[in-house]
Design an enzyme around this catalytic site. Structure first.
Site, PDB file in Angstrom:
ATOM      1  N   ASP A  81       0.795  -1.399   0.142  1.00 57.36           N
ATOM      2  CA  ASP A  81      -0.049   0.009  -0.042  1.00 57.36           C
ATOM      3  C   ASP A  81       0.958   1.337  -0.117  1.00 57.36           C
ATOM      4  O   ASP A  81       2.162   1.206   0.341  1.00 57.36           O
ATOM      5  CB  ASP A  81      -0.572   0.139   1.099  1.00 57.36           C
ATOM      6  CG  ASP A  81      -0.192  -0.503   2.561  1.00 57.36           C
ATOM      7  OD1 ASP A  81       0.853  -0.340   2.547  1.00 57.36           O
ATOM      8  OD2 ASP A  81      -1.029  -0.482   3.583  1.00 57.36           O
ATOM      9  N   ASN A 152      -7.316  -2.619  14.324  1.00 60.28           N
ATOM     10  CA  ASN A 152      -8.702  -2.655  13.819  1.00 60.28           C
ATOM     11  C   ASN A 152      -8.906  -3.858  13.076  1.00 60.28           C
ATOM     12  O   ASN A 152     -10.039  -4.230  12.242  1.00 60.28           O
ATOM     13  CB  ASN A 152      -9.268  -1.463  13.121  1.00 60.28           C
ATOM     14  CG  ASN A 152      -8.549  -1.314  11.900  1.00 60.28           C
ATOM     15  OD1 ASN A 152      -7.772  -1.945  11.347  1.00 60.28           O
ATOM     16  ND2 ASN A 152      -8.986  -0.261  11.169  1.00 60.28           N
ATOM     17  N   HIS A 154      -7.451  -4.511  10.179  1.00 57.91           N
ATOM     18  CA  HIS A 154      -7.117  -4.421   8.771  1.00 57.91           C
ATOM     19  C   HIS A 154      -5.782  -5.389   8.252  1.00 57.91           C
ATOM     20  O   HIS A 154      -4.837  -5.558   8.862  1.00 57.91           O
ATOM     21  CB  HIS A 154      -7.068  -3.061   8.463  1.00 57.91           C
ATOM     22  CG  HIS A 154      -5.889  -2.221   8.800  1.00 57.91           C
ATOM     23  ND1 HIS A 154      -5.862  -0.693   9.002  1.00 57.91           N
ATOM     24  CD2 HIS A 154      -4.668  -2.598   8.873  1.00 57.91           C
ATOM     25  CE1 HIS A 154      -4.441  -0.363   9.328  1.00 57.91           C
ATOM     26  NE2 HIS A 154      -3.831  -1.376   9.286  1.00 57.91           N
ATOM     27  N   GLU A 159      -9.468  -1.821   5.118  1.00 55.22           N
ATOM     28  CA  GLU A 159     -10.312  -1.441   6.455  1.00 55.22           C
ATOM     29  C   GLU A 159     -11.516  -2.356   6.449  1.00 55.22           C
ATOM     30  O   GLU A 159     -11.850  -2.575   5.456  1.00 55.22           O
ATOM     31  CB  GLU A 159     -10.514   0.251   6.412  1.00 55.22           C
ATOM     32  CG  GLU A 159      -9.161   1.011   6.061  1.00 55.22           C
ATOM     33  CD  GLU A 159      -8.241   1.187   7.488  1.00 55.22           C
ATOM     34  OE1 GLU A 159      -8.421   0.134   8.209  1.00 55.22           O
ATOM     35  OE2 GLU A 159      -7.628   2.024   7.673  1.00 55.22           O
TER      36      GLU A 159
HETATM   37  C1  GLP Z   1      -0.226   0.111   8.662  1.00 53.84           C
HETATM   38  C2  GLP Z   1       0.204  -0.610   7.225  1.00 53.84           C
HETATM   39  C3  GLP Z   1      -0.269  -1.938   7.671  1.00 53.84           C
HETATM   40  C4  GLP Z   1       0.467  -2.894   8.752  1.00 53.84           C
HETATM   41  C5  GLP Z   1      -0.072  -2.019  10.015  1.00 53.84           C
HETATM   42  C6  GLP Z   1       0.485  -2.284  11.260  1.00 53.84           C
HETATM   43  O1  GLP Z   1      -1.323   0.436   8.901  1.00 53.84           O
HETATM   44  N1  GLP Z   1      -1.035  -0.358   6.358  1.00 53.84           N
HETATM   45  O2  GLP Z   1       0.295  -2.945   6.505  1.00 53.84           O
HETATM   46  O3  GLP Z   1       0.294  -4.148   9.142  1.00 53.84           O
HETATM   47  O4  GLP Z   1       0.099  -0.650   9.911  1.00 53.84           O
HETATM   48  O5  GLP Z   1       1.636  -1.701  11.632  1.00 53.84           O
HETATM   49  P1  GLP Z   1       2.588  -2.122  12.913  1.00 53.84           P
HETATM   50  O6  GLP Z   1       3.361  -3.297  12.506  1.00 53.84           O
HETATM   51  O7  GLP Z   1       3.325  -1.058  12.989  1.00 53.84           O
HETATM   52  O8  GLP Z   1       1.844  -2.408  13.845  1.00 53.84           O
END
Ligand code: GLP
Length: 260
Positions: A81, A152, A154, A159
């Site tokens: 993304d 959440n 995702h 989302e």
């Molecule tokens: C972001 C990314 C996700 C990722 C998530 C969790 O929102 N778009 O791909 O998995 O964060 O991040 P973290 O690994 O810092 O908890």
């Protein structure tokens, strides 16, 4: 490598005491695939995720590379993304973040990175997203996809409410995701409101998926996922249920056990 297995209706979990056990196991698998596919004309296609969960995987790949292993050669990397509306040199653009976290530390030039088309003008966005999905197919598909879990539920920026057949597209970020990511931007106001993300169908098409979730901040998302027997659009990670080659690595803290 030591882990215990926990069975849930949608998928099994590999539970570790320490996230680094999982991060090293996944990095080792990637290094093995890189070696095995080194002779392939197109090279390995590795799906990368951003976020703190993956830092230990990238650190281990960089360490192996410095020691003469984990050679990327013709491998391609694909990002899940990208935020929309950030200037090209913004450090929180995922394409910039991943350079610092991995690309610049191994032999993986930015030209070998595919990024969802977050800068395409509005009128061209849909066509650019379809072209991105076609490009992944032309590369032969993603061989191994790294995936984190949002608080959440995702995955990438799919989302709650995301359909199972979604492909790469423009999305509005959930307020909870903006809040979770706002620290990196200094304030909620400075945090983007939209992004271009691979869809749930795009992600499911990867040959192997390695989903990692650590720490107490993932506990609710994980607990809700473990109750499910089938896909629920409000818990997008449930789209991975039934995937042909899925490993879900969690730590005790994410499960609500030791250290949490
Ligand atoms: C972001 C990314 C996700 C990722 C998530 C969790 O929102 N778009 O791909 O998995 O964060 O991040 P973290 O690994 O810092 O908890």
């Amino acid at each position: 490598m030591s882990y215990r297995t926990l069975t849930a209706p949608l998928f099994d979990l590999r539970v570790v005491d320490d996230p680094s056990t999982a991060q090293h196991a996944v990095a080792e698998e990637i290094a093995r695939l890189l070696e095995r596919e080194a002779g392939r004309e197109e090279g390995l296609v590795l799906g990368l995720a951003t976020g703190s969960t993956m830092v230990g995987v990238y650190d281990e790949l960089a360490r192996r590379h410095a020691a003469g292993g984990a050679t990327f050669g013709r491998a391609r990397a694909v990002l899940l993304d990208e935020y929309r509306g950030l200037p090209a040199d913004h450090p929180q653009r995922f394409a910039n973040w991943i350079r610092g976290a991995l690309l610049d530390r191994v032999d993986l030039p930015a030209e070998q990175l595919e990024v969802p088309p977050a800068d395409a003008p509005g009128a061209e966005l849909e066509a650019a997203c379809s072209a991105f999905d076609r490009r992944l197919r032309a590369l032969g598909g993603v061989d191994l996809q790294l995936l984190g879990l949002g608080r959440n539920g995702h995955v990438a920026f799919n989302e709650p409410g995301s359909p199972l057949d979604s492909t790469t597209r423009l999305v509005r970020l959930a307020e909870s995701s903006r809040e979770a990511n706002s620290a990196a931007f200094g304030s909620l106001d400075a945090t983007p409101t939209s992004a271009v993300t691979q869809g749930l169908a795009t992600i499911r098409a990867a040959r192997r998926v390695r989903l990692l979730a650590f720490g107490a901040s993932k506990r609710d998302a994980l607990a809700r996922l473990l109750e499910l027997h089938r896909f629920d659009p409000d818990r997008p990670a449930s789209a991975l249920g039934g995937h042909q080659d899925l490993e879900v690595w969690v730590d005790e803290a994410a499960l609500g056990g030791n250290g949490g």
